[in-house]
Design an enzyme around this catalytic site. Sequence first.
Site, PDB file in Angstrom:
ATOM      1  N   ASP A  33      13.285  81.932  42.567  1.00  0.00           N
ATOM      2  CA  ASP A  33      13.131  82.147  41.187  1.00  0.00           C
ATOM      3  C   ASP A  33      13.111  83.543  41.029  1.00  0.00           C
ATOM      4  O   ASP A  33      13.717  84.229  40.192  1.00  0.00           O
ATOM      5  CB  ASP A  33      11.867  81.669  40.620  1.00  0.00           C
ATOM      6  CG  ASP A  33      11.798  80.244  40.428  1.00  0.00           C
ATOM      7  OD1 ASP A  33      12.908  79.576  40.904  1.00  0.00           O
ATOM      8  OD2 ASP A  33      10.852  79.599  39.971  1.00  0.00           O
ATOM      9  N   GLU A  35      14.571  85.969  42.663  1.00  0.00           N
ATOM     10  CA  GLU A  35      15.849  86.599  43.051  1.00  0.00           C
ATOM     11  C   GLU A  35      16.695  86.209  41.883  1.00  0.00           C
ATOM     12  O   GLU A  35      17.379  87.105  41.405  1.00  0.00           O
ATOM     13  CB  GLU A  35      16.578  85.708  44.266  1.00  0.00           C
ATOM     14  CG  GLU A  35      15.951  86.518  45.783  1.00  0.00           C
ATOM     15  CD  GLU A  35      16.531  85.437  46.722  1.00  0.00           C
ATOM     16  OE1 GLU A  35      17.275  86.251  47.733  1.00  0.00           O
ATOM     17  OE2 GLU A  35      16.186  84.544  46.947  1.00  0.00           O
ATOM     18  N   PHE A  36      16.587  85.066  41.266  1.00  0.00           N
ATOM     19  CA  PHE A  36      17.339  84.733  40.211  1.00  0.00           C
ATOM     20  C   PHE A  36      16.843  85.896  38.957  1.00  0.00           C
ATOM     21  O   PHE A  36      17.864  86.281  38.381  1.00  0.00           O
ATOM     22  CB  PHE A  36      16.972  83.499  39.718  1.00  0.00           C
ATOM     23  CG  PHE A  36      17.705  82.811  38.392  1.00  0.00           C
ATOM     24  CD1 PHE A  36      19.005  82.360  38.606  1.00  0.00           C
ATOM     25  CD2 PHE A  36      17.234  83.040  37.290  1.00  0.00           C
ATOM     26  CE1 PHE A  36      19.686  81.833  37.762  1.00  0.00           C
ATOM     27  CE2 PHE A  36      17.895  82.484  36.044  1.00  0.00           C
ATOM     28  CZ  PHE A  36      19.045  81.987  36.208  1.00  0.00           C
ATOM     29  N   ASP A  37      15.637  85.916  38.847  1.00  0.00           N
ATOM     30  CA  ASP A  37      15.274  86.859  37.816  1.00  0.00           C
ATOM     31  C   ASP A  37      15.689  88.246  37.837  1.00  0.00           C
ATOM     32  O   ASP A  37      16.088  88.905  36.959  1.00  0.00           O
ATOM     33  CB  ASP A  37      13.699  86.817  37.789  1.00  0.00           C
ATOM     34  CG  ASP A  37      13.160  85.584  37.038  1.00  0.00           C
ATOM     35  OD1 ASP A  37      13.845  84.741  36.768  1.00  0.00           O
ATOM     36  OD2 ASP A  37      11.926  85.407  37.378  1.00  0.00           O
ATOM     37  N   SER A  82      28.814  53.886  17.028  1.00  0.00           N
ATOM     38  CA  SER A  82      27.553  53.399  17.719  1.00  0.00           C
ATOM     39  C   SER A  82      27.850  52.332  18.618  1.00  0.00           C
ATOM     40  O   SER A  82      29.240  51.662  18.656  1.00  0.00           O
ATOM     41  CB  SER A  82      26.478  53.144  17.104  1.00  0.00           C
ATOM     42  OG  SER A  82      26.763  52.168  16.036  1.00  0.00           O
ATOM     43  N   LEU A  83      27.150  51.607  19.552  1.00  0.00           N
ATOM     44  CA  LEU A  83      27.419  50.538  20.226  1.00  0.00           C
ATOM     45  C   LEU A  83      27.012  49.321  19.580  1.00  0.00           C
ATOM     46  O   LEU A  83      25.673  49.349  19.094  1.00  0.00           O
ATOM     47  CB  LEU A  83      26.842  50.610  21.641  1.00  0.00           C
ATOM     48  CG  LEU A  83      27.401  51.903  22.428  1.00  0.00           C
ATOM     49  CD1 LEU A  83      26.578  52.439  23.637  1.00  0.00           C
ATOM     50  CD2 LEU A  83      28.963  51.518  23.020  1.00  0.00           C
ATOM     51  N   ASP A 117      17.564  57.297  26.142  1.00  0.00           N
ATOM     52  CA  ASP A 117      16.828  57.218  24.682  1.00  0.00           C
ATOM     53  C   ASP A 117      16.513  58.962  24.170  1.00  0.00           C
ATOM     54  O   ASP A 117      15.470  59.281  24.383  1.00  0.00           O
ATOM     55  CB  ASP A 117      15.546  56.647  24.761  1.00  0.00           C
ATOM     56  CG  ASP A 117      15.295  55.997  23.655  1.00  0.00           C
ATOM     57  OD1 ASP A 117      15.944  56.074  22.583  1.00  0.00           O
ATOM     58  OD2 ASP A 117      13.796  55.394  23.542  1.00  0.00           O
ATOM     59  N   TYR A 225      28.065  61.157  29.383  1.00  0.00           N
ATOM     60  CA  TYR A 225      28.342  59.718  29.540  1.00  0.00           C
ATOM     61  C   TYR A 225      29.921  59.492  28.960  1.00  0.00           C
ATOM     62  O   TYR A 225      30.465  58.208  28.838  1.00  0.00           O
ATOM     63  CB  TYR A 225      27.574  58.759  29.332  1.00  0.00           C
ATOM     64  CG  TYR A 225      26.970  58.792  28.003  1.00  0.00           C
ATOM     65  CD1 TYR A 225      27.714  58.819  26.855  1.00  0.00           C
ATOM     66  CD2 TYR A 225      25.585  59.189  27.860  1.00  0.00           C
ATOM     67  CE1 TYR A 225      27.205  59.046  25.332  1.00  0.00           C
ATOM     68  CE2 TYR A 225      24.893  59.112  26.513  1.00  0.00           C
ATOM     69  CZ  TYR A 225      25.796  59.041  25.185  1.00  0.00           C
ATOM     70  OH  TYR A 225      25.490  59.325  24.211  1.00  0.00           O
ATOM     71  N   LYS A 288      30.961  49.419  29.888  1.00  0.00           N
ATOM     72  CA  LYS A 288      32.060  49.758  29.267  1.00  0.00           C
ATOM     73  C   LYS A 288      33.231  49.275  30.193  1.00  0.00           C
ATOM     74  O   LYS A 288      33.099  49.157  31.418  1.00  0.00           O
ATOM     75  CB  LYS A 288      32.093  51.457  29.394  1.00  0.00           C
ATOM     76  CG  LYS A 288      31.047  52.056  28.677  1.00  0.00           C
ATOM     77  CD  LYS A 288      30.986  53.532  28.771  1.00  0.00           C
ATOM     78  CE  LYS A 288      29.725  54.102  27.998  1.00  0.00           C
ATOM     79  NZ  LYS A 288      29.500  55.502  28.334  1.00  0.00           N
ATOM     80  N   CYS A 409     -23.329  53.221   7.597  1.00  0.00           N
ATOM     81  CA  CYS A 409     -24.118  53.393   6.637  1.00  0.00           C
ATOM     82  C   CYS A 409     -24.763  52.343   5.722  1.00  0.00           C
ATOM     83  O   CYS A 409     -25.595  52.434   5.026  1.00  0.00           O
ATOM     84  CB  CYS A 409     -23.902  54.836   5.827  1.00  0.00           C
ATOM     85  SG  CYS A 409     -22.677  54.509   4.743  1.00  0.00           S
TER      86      CYS A 409
HETATM   87  S1  IVH Z   1      28.693  55.669  25.096  1.00  0.00           S
HETATM   88  C1  IVH Z   1      31.486  54.795  21.509  1.00  0.00           C
HETATM   89  N1  IVH Z   1      26.944  55.583  26.966  1.00  0.00           N
HETATM   90  O1  IVH Z   1      23.793  55.071  22.431  1.00  0.00           O
HETATM   91  C2  IVH Z   1      30.518  54.672  22.360  1.00  0.00           C
HETATM   92  N2  IVH Z   1      26.241  55.963  24.729  1.00  0.00           N
HETATM   93  O2  IVH Z   1      24.385  53.242  20.123  1.00  0.00           O
HETATM   94  C3  IVH Z   1      29.751  55.939  22.881  1.00  0.00           C
HETATM   95  N3  IVH Z   1      23.700  56.090  24.541  1.00  0.00           N
HETATM   96  O3  IVH Z   1      25.227  57.062  20.183  1.00  0.00           O
HETATM   97  C4  IVH Z   1      28.762  56.087  23.411  1.00  0.00           C
HETATM   98  N4  IVH Z   1      23.118  56.327  26.748  1.00  0.00           N
HETATM   99  O4  IVH Z   1      23.701  58.160  21.773  1.00  0.00           O
HETATM  100  C5  IVH Z   1      27.221  55.766  25.336  1.00  0.00           C
HETATM  101  N5  IVH Z   1      25.446  55.585  28.526  1.00  0.00           N
HETATM  102  C6  IVH Z   1      25.667  55.779  27.434  1.00  0.00           C
HETATM  103  C7  IVH Z   1      24.743  55.857  26.561  1.00  0.00           C
HETATM  104  C8  IVH Z   1      25.059  56.160  25.027  1.00  0.00           C
HETATM  105  C9  IVH Z   1      22.801  56.360  25.341  1.00  0.00           C
HETATM  106  C10 IVH Z   1      23.564  56.289  23.046  1.00  0.00           C
HETATM  107  C11 IVH Z   1      24.324  57.148  22.312  1.00  0.00           C
HETATM  108  C12 IVH Z   1      25.223  56.611  21.313  1.00  0.00           C
HETATM  109  C13 IVH Z   1      24.413  55.496  21.156  1.00  0.00           C
HETATM  110  C14 IVH Z   1      25.087  53.997  20.911  1.00  0.00           C
END
Ligand code: IVH
Length: 671
Positions: A33, A35-37, A82-83, A117, A225, A288, A409
């Site tokens: 650390d 050396e880094f600093d 979202s998924l 998460d 990811y 996926k 009380c």
């Molecule tokens: S793929 C089109 N991979 O989960 C899908 N999402 O409900 C792209 N998340 O908004 C997301 N780990 O914030 C993907 N290994 C993972 C993930 C991930 C957490 C979250 C991400 C997304 C939400 C989907």
Amino acid sequence: MDEQIKTKVEHLRKELNRHNYNYYVLNAPEISDFEFDMMMKELEALEHDYPQLDDPLSPTHRVGSDINKAFTQFVHKRPMLSLSNTYSVEEVDEWFERVKSGLSGEAFEIVGEMKYDGTSISLTYVNGRLERAVTRGDGERGDVVTDNVKTIRSIPLQLQGEGYPDEFEIRGEIVLPWKEFDRLNAEREFNEEPLFANPRNAASGTLKMQNSAEVAKRGLDAVFYYLLGDNLPADTHYENMQIARSWGFKVAPIMELLHGINDVERFINHWDGARKELPIATDGLVFKVNNLRQQLNLGYTAKSPRWAIAYKFQAERALTRLQEVSFEVGRTGVITPVANLDPVLLSGTIVKRASLHNEDIIKTLGIHEHDMLYVEKGGEIIPKITGVDDAAREPDSKPVEFIKECPVCGTALVRVEGEAAWMCPNKYGCVPQICGRIEHFVGRRMMNIDGIGEEMVVLLYRNGWVRDIADLYSLDDHRSEMLLLPGIGPRTVDRIIEGIEASKKAPFERVVYALSIPYVGETGAKKLARAVRNIDALMSASAEQLTAIDDIGPRIAESIIDFFAAQENRDIINRLKIAGVTMSMPDEEEGEGSDKLSGKTIVISGTFLHHSRDEYKEIIERNGGKNAGSISKKTDFILAGDNMGPYKREKAVSLNIPMLSEDEFLELISE
Ligand code: IVH
């Protein structure tokens, strides 16, 4: 300019980026650390001497800045979907079958990953440099949080390796590892700030902080990811992610190629348990389809891709017997029912108690005496009762009844109109309420009296020395008696008495908060104090006057009026006044201003006792000075409070800039 300097700067940046990567991404530092600093200092000095060489993406800029600014929005080039969620292996199997028929029987591979998460982030890189970082927002547009994201050391500002597209997007999750989360909450507990319920809230709260220098201290991390762009290097998700790793990204470390549904089920069974050992919070798994062409063929629904699915872990749950419901009395008289349980192991800790919050929750859950209860922890740190195992109920067991009288009380409880809470109205005779108010009064964010904790308050109360907050100011009369208490020496007593004496100087806004007026929190107290300026005005304010103040609604106004209508409280205020506690905002004289700081550039850093940072800003400007956000050669001095960041301190020392304490500063302007 000297070419050699330019080469040196570039070399240092490259090396620092490499060592950052080794340390934060690979977990394998090559240098110490120290050396880094030293390297960092050398680069800082060169950038300082040759400002024309500065670069916003230089590793020296990862520390963040004090500048406050609201976030601007950015429309995602590709929406952040979202998924869809599944909760059982069967549902995952069904998805697998849908993919199979969607691809008309063509062979396909699945990639299994953890579902982190945290809070999602999209980074755009142009020619290998981080262009912007945007939150998910509503999926269509998000907040630009580039400055905050730049403080996360594992995120490359400049890519390494080769083969990256001219422009691409990478998505991932900003996370707060468990270790940092625990540290942050311990610190917040010490400062009497509300705790974060889980790392997700802590991560998203941190990412939205206005002050990136604060963000830099929080220990955020990121895992990636998903790679998006027109000219991606490979045809499969898996390969793209491995290549992205070679560009310097911390790609999700658990990423497995799965061949068929058996592999998928094995992956689920393994990680359902093994995830508890991970350093980062996860709430499920993600599957996926690996091939990008197949992903395209499967396409999207309105909300989520058909080529991916999330499998959510069951929140950890345990079944245990209710021994009894006990009832606790808080400082404001609110009664909280607590389930006392047969001890049970849940997410690595033994749970013996869980709050039931109020009568309505007991009724909704239908809890009977000695019921078997489900306790869950989920992503939360506080255990929660989520259900009853009706089948296990003893035949003659009666429903749990909320008490009618105060457990301490004996006073008949009253239910606050429009609320689920029952209260003990015996404010001035009920011991936990009295002790609770004294404890609140001495707390760090209130009068900040050192040496008095929960146990000491009870001790002082039991001995009859402190029966209300005003009694603290005559505690000195009991010095010799206090010394007779077991385990209490002259040092402890001195510390307490000195703390009490010093608290007389606590600013008026803190005094207002310290009084424990129901519904008046820290912010409300500040607004009240600044508006009314002194205690007499507060005591005589009408509901109209009070509700005219920003953020003060009718309920708070009524509570303030009731509070000061009670003779007990008026007496206490009188005694606090006589003791010399600050009962007004600083005199207008101090507010009039001067030219004492004329021509001076001052940086404010740390936390303060007598005024807020904003007030100090105002004071500086009123006295002719200029407040700057960061330390430079032009800084005349630093107004240094507690907990000044080590980076700023170091910088101040290296540039030989004087640091004035809060008291020294106040003395300077009042001279
Ligand atoms: S793929 C089109 N991979 O989960 C899908 N999402 O409900 C792209 N998340 O908004 C997301 N780990 O914030 C993907 N290994 C993972 C993930 C991930 C957490 C979250 C991400 C997304 C939400 C989907």
